[in-house]
Design a protein around this motif. Sequence first.
Motif, PDB file in Angstrom:
ATOM      1  N   LEU A  90      -3.278  12.483   2.454  1.00  0.00           N
ATOM      2  CA  LEU A  90      -2.285  11.438   2.727  1.00  0.00           C
ATOM      3  C   LEU A  90      -2.391  10.310   1.704  1.00  0.00           C
ATOM      4  N   ALA A  91      -3.621   9.963   1.334  1.00  0.00           N
ATOM      5  CA  ALA A  91      -3.812   8.908   0.331  1.00  0.00           C
ATOM      6  C   ALA A  91      -3.210   9.337  -1.007  1.00  0.00           C
ATOM      7  N   ARG A  92      -3.410  10.593  -1.379  1.00  0.00           N
ATOM      8  CA  ARG A  92      -2.817  11.090  -2.627  1.00  0.00           C
ATOM      9  C   ARG A  92      -1.290  11.086  -2.527  1.00  0.00           C
ATOM     10  N   LEU A  93      -0.759  11.497  -1.383  1.00  0.00           N
ATOM     11  CA  LEU A  93       0.689  11.473  -1.193  1.00  0.00           C
ATOM     12  C   LEU A  93       1.215  10.045  -1.293  1.00  0.00           C
ATOM     13  N   ALA A  94       0.511   9.101  -0.706  1.00  0.00           N
ATOM     14  CA  ALA A  94       0.923   7.694  -0.788  1.00  0.00           C
ATOM     15  C   ALA A  94       0.921   7.215  -2.234  1.00  0.00           C
ATOM     16  N   GLU A  95      -0.090   7.614  -2.994  1.00  0.00           N
ATOM     17  CA  GLU A  95      -0.155   7.238  -4.409  1.00  0.00           C
ATOM     18  C   GLU A  95       1.014   7.843  -5.186  1.00  0.00           C
ATOM     19  N   LEU A  96       1.331   9.089  -4.884  1.00  0.00           N
ATOM     20  CA  LEU A  96       2.465   9.746  -5.537  1.00  0.00           C
ATOM     21  C   LEU A  96       3.773   9.045  -5.187  1.00  0.00           C
ATOM     22  N   LEU A  97       3.936   8.663  -3.918  1.00  0.00           N
ATOM     23  CA  LEU A  97       5.152   7.954  -3.511  1.00  0.00           C
ATOM     24  C   LEU A  97       5.290   6.634  -4.264  1.00  0.00           C
ATOM     25  N   ASP A 121      14.253   4.493  -1.384  1.00  0.00           N
ATOM     26  CA  ASP A 121      13.975   5.705  -0.617  1.00  0.00           C
ATOM     27  C   ASP A 121      12.486   5.999  -0.525  1.00  0.00           C
ATOM     28  N   TRP A 122      11.780   5.854  -1.630  1.00  0.00           N
ATOM     29  CA  TRP A 122      10.360   6.197  -1.659  1.00  0.00           C
ATOM     30  C   TRP A 122       9.538   5.172  -0.890  1.00  0.00           C
ATOM     31  N   ARG A 123       9.890   3.908  -0.999  1.00  0.00           N
ATOM     32  CA  ARG A 123       9.190   2.863  -0.254  1.00  0.00           C
ATOM     33  C   ARG A 123       9.465   3.027   1.240  1.00  0.00           C
ATOM     34  N   VAL A 124      10.699   3.335   1.577  1.00  0.00           N
ATOM     35  CA  VAL A 124      11.060   3.567   2.976  1.00  0.00           C
ATOM     36  C   VAL A 124      10.302   4.776   3.524  1.00  0.00           C
TER      37      VAL A 124
END
Length: 147
Positions: free
Chosen positions: A54-61, A78-81
Amino acid sequence: MNHRGSLLSVLLLSASWLAAASALAQPSGAALSTEEPPAAANASPDATPYDDRLARLAELLGSVHYLRNLCTHSGGDDWRVSMQQLLDSETRDEPKRREKLTAAFNRGYRTFASVYTDCTAAAIVAEERYRNEGATLATEITSRFGN
C-alpha cells in the motif's frame, strides 16, 4: 460496506484508472522493477500484511499525480482523490498508518517535483511506467488480500 470491501473497491478503482490511463499512453520499452520496498523496522501493531505494498502504491499515486499534471496541464485531481479514498477506507481509525501512507504519497510527488519542472520525454516514460506498476500492484493487492 465492511472495511475489507471498501479497500477492495478503492483498489479496484485505482487499478482501473491506472489501467485505463496506461491503455491511452504510448508504449514504452522496459518496465520498472516491481521489487517490494523493504519492510518497516518498526511496524505498527495495526499493520496489515500488505502495508508495504500500500505504501508503494501511495508513492506511485503521488508520482503519477505530479507527472500527469506536469505533462497534461490538466490540473486534474483524480490521483489525489484516489489516494484520499484509499486513506479513508484503509486508515480511518489508524493515524500512524494514515501518516505512513500520506508520507509515501508526498514522497512520490516531491521526488518528481525536485527533478522535473518541464514535461520531457523521460517524464512521460516515467509516468507511464509508474501507472503500469501501480495497476499491477493494485491488482495484486486485491487478488491476494481482497478476500
